[in-house]
Design a protein around this motif. Structure first.
Motif, PDB file in Angstrom:
ATOM      1  N   VAL A 110       0.827  -1.214   0.000  1.00  0.00           N
ATOM      2  CA  VAL A 110       0.000   0.000   0.000  1.00  0.00           C
ATOM      3  C   VAL A 110       0.863   1.267   0.000  1.00  0.00           C
ATOM      4  CG1 VAL A 110      -2.043  -1.051   1.030  1.00  0.00           C
ATOM      5  CG2 VAL A 110      -0.292  -0.042   2.518  1.00  0.00           C
ATOM      6  N   ILE A 111       2.141   1.142  -0.318  1.00  0.00           N
ATOM      7  CA  ILE A 111       3.019   2.307  -0.389  1.00  0.00           C
ATOM      8  C   ILE A 111       2.540   3.328  -1.433  1.00  0.00           C
ATOM      9  CG2 ILE A 111       5.345   3.081  -1.008  1.00  0.00           C
ATOM     10  CD1 ILE A 111       6.433   0.707   0.493  1.00  0.00           C
ATOM     11  N   PRO A 112       2.001   2.891  -2.592  1.00  0.00           N
ATOM     12  CA  PRO A 112       1.478   3.905  -3.528  1.00  0.00           C
ATOM     13  C   PRO A 112       0.322   4.725  -2.938  1.00  0.00           C
ATOM     14  CG  PRO A 112       1.799   1.813  -4.650  1.00  0.00           C
ATOM     15  CD  PRO A 112       2.003   1.552  -3.185  1.00  0.00           C
ATOM     16  N   VAL A 113      -0.390   4.163  -1.960  1.00  0.00           N
ATOM     17  CA  VAL A 113      -1.516   4.870  -1.343  1.00  0.00           C
ATOM     18  C   VAL A 113      -1.040   5.676  -0.136  1.00  0.00           C
ATOM     19  CG1 VAL A 113      -3.801   4.608  -0.314  1.00  0.00           C
ATOM     20  CG2 VAL A 113      -3.054   3.027  -2.120  1.00  0.00           C
ATOM     21  N   TRP A 114      -0.296   5.016   0.754  1.00  0.00           N
ATOM     22  CA  TRP A 114       0.251   5.679   1.944  1.00  0.00           C
ATOM     23  C   TRP A 114       1.754   5.375   2.007  1.00  0.00           C
ATOM     24  CZ3 TRP A 114      -4.303   2.641   2.904  1.00  0.00           C
ATOM     25  CH2 TRP A 114      -5.467   3.424   3.057  1.00  0.00           C
ATOM     26  N   PRO A 115       2.613   6.293   1.581  1.00  0.00           N
ATOM     27  CA  PRO A 115       4.063   6.042   1.598  1.00  0.00           C
ATOM     28  C   PRO A 115       4.598   5.671   2.981  1.00  0.00           C
ATOM     29  CG  PRO A 115       3.575   7.977   0.285  1.00  0.00           C
ATOM     30  CD  PRO A 115       2.296   7.581   0.962  1.00  0.00           C
ATOM     31  N   ALA A 116       3.901   6.051   4.044  1.00  0.00           N
ATOM     32  CA  ALA A 116       4.351   5.731   5.400  1.00  0.00           C
ATOM     33  C   ALA A 116       4.333   4.238   5.681  1.00  0.00           C
ATOM     34  CB  ALA A 116       3.479   6.455   6.427  1.00  0.00           C
ATOM     35  N   ALA A 117       3.722   3.451   4.802  1.00  0.00           N
ATOM     36  CA  ALA A 117       3.650   1.997   5.013  1.00  0.00           C
ATOM     37  C   ALA A 117       4.990   1.305   4.788  1.00  0.00           C
ATOM     38  CB  ALA A 117       2.594   1.395   4.089  1.00  0.00           C
ATOM     39  N   ASP A 118       5.957   2.007   4.256  1.00  0.00           N
ATOM     40  CA  ASP A 118       7.246   1.420   3.882  1.00  0.00           C
ATOM     41  C   ASP A 118       7.864   0.576   4.990  1.00  0.00           C
ATOM     42  OD1 ASP A 118       9.737   0.799   2.866  1.00  0.00           O
ATOM     43  OD2 ASP A 118      10.416   2.867   2.644  1.00  0.00           O
TER      44      ASP A 118
END
Length: 198
Positions: A110-118
């Protein structure tokens, strides 16, 4: 008069439609379940839909359900759970998605949606072995690069597979198989006839 959670529930059903596998409203929190195949698109809709606007991902973690319910659980083993926040609407949501294959658990990133998921996805990969398809840099984050296995899996031995020590002859840190003998510690029970009686 509808409550805030009822409004959220209606908005979720309206926005996600058939992508919504399950929705529970318990203890003042809503949890939704989506399929891995619908996961990426559903997360994008949760962020972008005008009635929802879940613009912040608060947390993401992996879960191993292999020992859930005292072993009575008979479903997919690995899940990813997200906690989302809508600042505009001031509501929270828990999202659960199960990896369809227990031997090779994969869900979309889900990085394209929420980059903080990295880093959260890297942690779930490192500790549970859940792969995130499309993650730009999926590598270990907490354990050593030479670490074998995934320590938060329920079947991972408490002692691990290898131990690390400094070898003075080689003048470096080496790995060797675990040499700890398993043993059972039974506490000694001390009984006093008048314990707690005044």
């Amino acid at each position: 008069m509808t409550t805030k959670l009822e409004t959220l529930e209606a908005a979720l059903r309206n926005a996600l439609g058939d992508r919504l596998q399950a929705l529970t409203n318990r203890l003042g929190e809503i949890t939704i379940l989506v399929k891995a195949s619908d996961y990426a698109e559903s997360m994008r809709m949760l962020r972008d839909h005008v009635e929802l606007k879940f613009d912040e991902m608060i947390d993401l973690c992996g879960v191993d359900y292999s020992a859930f319910g005292d072993g009575l659980y008979d479903g997919p083993r690995f899940a990813v759970v997200l906690h989302l926040l809508s600042v505009a609407h001031n509501w929270r949501l828990r999202v659960r998605v199960f990896a369809p294959d227990d031997d090779l658990p994969i869900v979309p990133s889900v990085i394209p949606v929420w980059p903080a998921a990295d880093w959260y996805e890297r942690e779930a990969f490192d500790l549970l072995g859940i792969l995130f398809e499309g993650h730009p840099d999926l590598r270990r984050i907490l354990t050593d690069y030479g670490f074998i296995g995934h320590p938060f899996r329920k079947d991972f031995p408490v002692t691990g597979y290898v131990e690390m020590r400094y070898d003075p002859e080689q003048k470096r840190v080496i790995y060797q198989p675990v040499t700890i003998e398993p043993r059972e510690n039974v506490p000694r029970v001390i009984r006093e006839e008048n314990y707690g009686v005044k």
